[in-house]
Design an enzyme around this catalytic site. Structure first.
Site, PDB file in Angstrom:
ATOM      1  N   HIS A 142      61.946  53.885  20.261  1.00 41.70           N
ATOM      2  CA  HIS A 142      61.645  52.540  19.788  1.00 41.70           C
ATOM      3  C   HIS A 142      62.802  51.613  20.178  1.00 41.70           C
ATOM      4  CE1 HIS A 142      58.157  53.183  16.998  1.00 41.70           C
ATOM      5  NE2 HIS A 142      58.529  54.436  17.242  1.00 41.70           N
ATOM      6  N   ASP A 201      60.330  42.217  16.678  1.00 38.36           N
ATOM      7  CA  ASP A 201      60.466  43.560  16.108  1.00 38.36           C
ATOM      8  C   ASP A 201      61.922  43.758  15.706  1.00 38.36           C
ATOM      9  OD1 ASP A 201      59.519  46.207  15.427  1.00 38.36           O
ATOM     10  OD2 ASP A 201      60.620  46.941  17.166  1.00 38.36           O
ATOM     11  N   ASP A 238      59.452  46.957  22.339  1.00 37.36           N
ATOM     12  CA  ASP A 238      58.287  46.989  21.459  1.00 37.36           C
ATOM     13  C   ASP A 238      57.652  45.604  21.337  1.00 37.36           C
ATOM     14  OD1 ASP A 238      58.815  49.630  21.142  1.00 37.36           O
ATOM     15  OD2 ASP A 238      59.134  49.582  18.984  1.00 37.36           O
ATOM     16  N   GLU A 279      67.525  60.010  10.438  1.00 34.05           N
ATOM     17  CA  GLU A 279      66.115  59.952  10.782  1.00 34.05           C
ATOM     18  C   GLU A 279      65.781  58.651  11.497  1.00 34.05           C
ATOM     19  OE1 GLU A 279      63.712  60.675   7.362  1.00 34.05           O
ATOM     20  OE2 GLU A 279      64.503  62.696   7.034  1.00 34.05           O
ATOM     21  N   GLU A 305      64.925  46.878  14.560  1.00 32.68           N
ATOM     22  CA  GLU A 305      65.342  48.258  14.327  1.00 32.68           C
ATOM     23  C   GLU A 305      66.410  48.200  13.234  1.00 32.68           C
ATOM     24  OE1 GLU A 305      63.622  50.577  15.481  1.00 32.68           O
ATOM     25  OE2 GLU A 305      62.618  49.567  17.150  1.00 32.68           O
TER      26      GLU A 305
END
Length: 230
Positions: free
Chosen positions: A150, A7, A155, A52, A9
């Protein structure tokens, strides 16, 4: 069979401009975690973090000061994923960023044939959804109560459990691959499942009207009808 659950970010949603700021990977061998991981926070080289995006992953610019760039980690990452399938949730998003980072370094893109998208698997298996990672954890009884934000490694750990469920769940038989150990003999251990008889048979749910309708239908099938055999 090696698989890497991973994963990312990022600073935002646009792989052409935004950058990876966290990369987390879990290694599976024959669908079992090996304990090997690859996890780094990554300096985005001046790219600002979209507010965001930061609200989702909670990573601020101060946490990335002095961290390695993707270029610093690229060879180690390539060595970690070498020869393995890559498994991600909404893999198109993560692979878009991975390949954009490789393109900046002049490195060939990772081929789509190596990638498994668990979101696509989930949509085929559960077409009515929802199929977010949190929703799939709830569906399969996987504890994600410690997930408030997250995070790439967290994750990946949750997705590893979800992935096993999506492809059929944990098997009752364990087969040790002799190819992995040249001196070993393939062994299969099975679990015997005993289903006990009900102490009291369940009552029929058929009404008398339904029984009569069925008998009338059987009469139309002729003397060789299966239901007439004793």
């Amino acid at each position: 069979m090696r698989e890497i659950i991973f994963d990312t970010e990022t600073t935002g949603l646009d792989a052409r401009e935004d950058r990876i700021i966290e990369l987390g990977c879990i290694e599976l061998d024959n669908r079992f975690p090996t304990g090997r991981t690859f996890h780094h926070y990554i300096n985005p080289q001046g790219r600002a973090i979209n507010p965001e995006a930061q609200a989702v992953h909670g990573i601020g610019p101060e946490q990335l000061v002095g961290k390695p760039t993707f270029g610093d980690l690229a060879e180690k990452f390539l060595a970690f994923i070498d020869g393995a399938k890559l498994v991600a949730h909404n893999a198109g998003f993560d692979m878009g960023f991975i390949n954009a980072e490789f393109a900046r370094l002049g490195h060939p893109a990772v081929g789509q044939e190596r990638v498994v998208d668990t979101l696509a698997l989930a949509r085929r298996k559960h077409p009515m959804g929802p199929n977010s990672l949190d929703a799939l954890c709830r569906r399969y009884g996987i504890d994600n109560s410690h997930r408030t934000k997250h995070g790439a490694l967290l994750d990946s750990e949750l997705l590893a459990e979800v992935y096993i469920e999506l492809i059929g769940g944990k098997q009752a038989a364990l087969i040790l691959d002799s190819a992995a150990r040249p001196d070993a003999v393939a062994v299969q251990a099975t679990v015997e499942i005993v289903v006990a008889a009900r102490p009291v048979p369940l009552q029929s749910r058929l009404s008398e009207a339904e029984r009569a309708a069925h008998a009338k239908m059987v009469e139309t099938l002729g003397e060789k009808a299966l239901w007439l055999r004793q």
